[in-house]
Design an enzyme around this catalytic site. Structure first.
Site, short mmCIF file in Angstrom:
data_model
loop_
_atom_site.label_atom_id
_atom_site.label_comp_id
_atom_site.label_asym_id
_atom_site.label_seq_id
_atom_site.Cartn_x
_atom_site.Cartn_y
_atom_site.Cartn_z
CG ASP A 1 -1.86 0.96 1.11
OD1 ASP A 1 -2.90 0.77 0.46
OD2 ASP A 1 -2.07 1.84 2.08
CD GLU B 1 -2.14 2.48 -3.56
OE1 GLU B 1 -3.18 2.93 -3.87
OE2 GLU B 1 -1.77 2.49 -2.39
C1 NOJ Z 1 -4.42 3.01 -0.79
C2 NOJ Z 1 -5.69 2.11 -0.52
O1 NOJ Z 1 -5.75 1.46 -2.03
C3 NOJ Z 1 -6.92 2.85 -0.33
O2 NOJ Z 1 -8.17 2.05 -0.51
C4 NOJ Z 1 -6.47 3.37 1.01
O3 NOJ Z 1 -7.68 4.05 1.50
C5 NOJ Z 1 -5.11 4.07 1.27
N1 NOJ Z 1 -4.10 3.39 0.40
C6 NOJ Z 1 -4.91 4.27 2.64
O4 NOJ Z 1 -4.55 2.92 3.04
#
Ligand code: NOJ
Length: 532
Positions: A205, A268
């Protein structure tokens, strides 16, 4: 360049499928999906032909951000099941020769995590420095101007100790201090725990958030901000994300992974392509797959997309493996964004471009964003900043398995409303119709997995008209021409003299055996994969 198909690893060859566990399958009738639910639907994923399942967070969490606020990294939320259920899921995934990728959220914990509770308990607690604490500005306000993605200042004052802590997302999601070696070790231990169990990798993440400017300098204002953008875009996040030292921590995570066999690390990362590709590492020693979100973010316009593909291909470091993503739990669904006919074209792009494809659950049915009435909003972002269209509930609605009440997802009231058209658009109905969206997706995946030219081959772009994207994929003496019409009107592509071929897949018909030569005429919304 493509690569010899026999040297490729599973995460290069296969298709990744994202499961949002709250919405995939509810086995115990509480309206929320769970691990036994996922297990019961693995046969479907095998039938669909995907190779790996990435499951969004399943750990204990107060669910302020639906699992992205973790209060225990090495356990399972009772709502999803038990550790025994997890072990069963992993075994069942592996029994089918599939892979399991977990979501790792190292940038922040829940404010209910014992680490944070200790950290906030006093200024001299040994874990104080595990989070980002700063004194108030001279006027008593936040230490700097950094904004939370979910609205407002990214700083929250702790009255008891008189300092502010930083949270890039909700105040219930305090950011960890990744400059602290103890934090690094603790998170590497978390990774070891799951790797030792046999999970095949992590989707990490907000990887680009993990290190912040040590001096906490103010972010500059964004001169290109327009009111249709989310409020946090009022700033350029020059100091709060993508700091040079982030690469050191990603390298450490990768070194750990490399001690295990064939595990994958996906990052990500929402950054421009030139910055994104730095997350492969100088020596290919960072993320295997820094998620490439261009198909999500670019306008649906052939020339722009064709140019972006070339720029991405050109920017990739030596030996870096590309990847493409068409949807996820944070962004509008592709079938809503471009319409259903063009969503087939999007699927063809995803599954014929060079690099690992990631698809989001339900997109294979052509699922669309679901309108969420005000009283049923769940997403904290929508609650914080209502009415701006930022809420993510519309893309997180339950998977549509059949036409029964609850869509085969649940016997209870689902946690988010079902799509109004689930009785037509569902797995059971679409499986029986050879021309359905689902069967089209399945044929595409099967073709990709059967043809080294498509999963491993070179990518060679072709000049094409305003609304057409065209390219070759070739390997091992076999070649495909992919021609995609991104408009609703007819279009054409003139082939080089002497070139001829036969259509192997069309977005518009199931029995396509058309021969092509000279000029290819495309109907509106038509995409073709042609053996040439
Ligand atoms: C990215 C995640 O994909 C999202 O759903 C989340 O709210 C934020 N990061 C915070 O963790």
């Amino acid at each position: 360049m493509g690569e010899a198909s026999d040297k490729l690893l599973w995460w290069q060859k296969g298709t990744i499928y994202q499961v949002y566990p709250r919405s995939f399958m509810d086995s115990n009738g509480d309206g929320v999906g769970d691990l036994q639910g996922i297990i019961s639907r693995l046969d479907y994923l095998e039938w669909l032909g995907v190779s790996a399942v990435w499951v969004s967070p399943i750990y204990p969490s107060p669910m302020a951000d639906f699992g992205y606020d973790i209060s225990d990294y090495t356990a399972i939320h009772p709502m999803f099941g038990s550790m025994d259920d997890f072990d069963e899921l992993l075994a069942e995934v592996h029994r089918r020769n599939l892979k399991l990728i977990l979501d790792l959220v190292p940038n922040h914990t829940s404010s209910e995590h014992p680490w944070f509770k200790e950290s906030r308990s006093s200024r001299n607690n040994p874990k104080r420095d595990w989070y980002l604490w700063q004194d108030p500005a001279p006027d008593g306000g936040p230490p700097n101007n950094w904004l939370s993605t979910f609205g407002g200042s990214a700083w929250e004052k702790d009255e008891q100790t008189g300092q502010y802590y930083y949270h890039a997302y909700l105040k219930e999601q305090p950011d960890l201090n990744w400059r602290n070696p103890e934090v690094q070790e603790a998170m590497l231990d978390v990774m070891r725990f799951w790797l030792d169990k046999g999970v095949d990798g992590f989707r990490v993440d907000v990887m680009w958030h993990m290190i912040k400017d040590e001096q906490y300098r103010n972010n500059p204002t964004n001169p290109d901000y327009t009111p249709d953008m989310p409020p946090f875009k009022k700033q350029i996040a020059a100091y709060s994300v993508d700091q040079p030292e982030v690469h050191q921590v990603v390298t450490k995570m990768r070194h750990l992974l490399d001690q295990y066999e064939e595990r994958v690390m996906i990052g990500e990362i929402y950054l421009s392509v030139d910055k994104l590709v730095t997350y492969y590492g100088n020596e290919n020693d960072e993320a295997h797959l820094p998620f490439n979100f261009q198909l999500i973010s670019l306008p649906w316009e052939a020339r722009q997309i064709a140019r972006a593909i070339d720029q991405y291909e050109g920017a990739l470091p030596a030996n870096a493996w590309p990847n493409w993503v068409l949807g996820n739990h944070d962004k509008p669904r592709i079938a809503s964004r471009v319409g259903k006919p063009q969503a087939r074209i999007a699927a063809m792009l995803l599954l014929t471009l060079r690099g690992t494809p990631t698809l989001y659950y339900g997109d294979e049915l052509g699922m669309q964003d679901v309108f969420i009435p005000a009283g049923q909003v769940q997403d904290p972002w929508e609650k914080n900043e209502p009415g701006l269209g930022l809420g993510r509930d519309p893309v997180r609605t339950p998977m549509q398995w059949n036409a029964a009440d609850g869509a085969g997802f649940t016997t209870a009231t689902p946690w988010l409303p079902l799509s109004a058209n689930y009785k037509e658009d569902n797995v059971e109905v679409e499986q029986q119709d050879s021309s359905s969206f689902l069967n089209f997706y399945r044929r595409l995946i099967a073709l990709r997995q059967a043809e080294p030219a498509l999963y491993a081959g070179r990518y060679i772009p072709l000049p094409a008209g305003q609304s057409v994207i065209a390219y070759f994929r070739e390997a091992e003496g076999k070649r495909f021409l992919i021609v995609l019409n991104l408009s609703h009107s007819p279009a054409s592509l003139t082939l080089k003299e002497g070139m001829e071929g036969e259509v192997v897949l069309s977005s518009l018909s199931t029995e396509e055996k058309r021969k092509v030569k000279g000029e290819i005429s495309l109907r509106g919304d038509e995409g073709l994969i042609i053996g040439v």
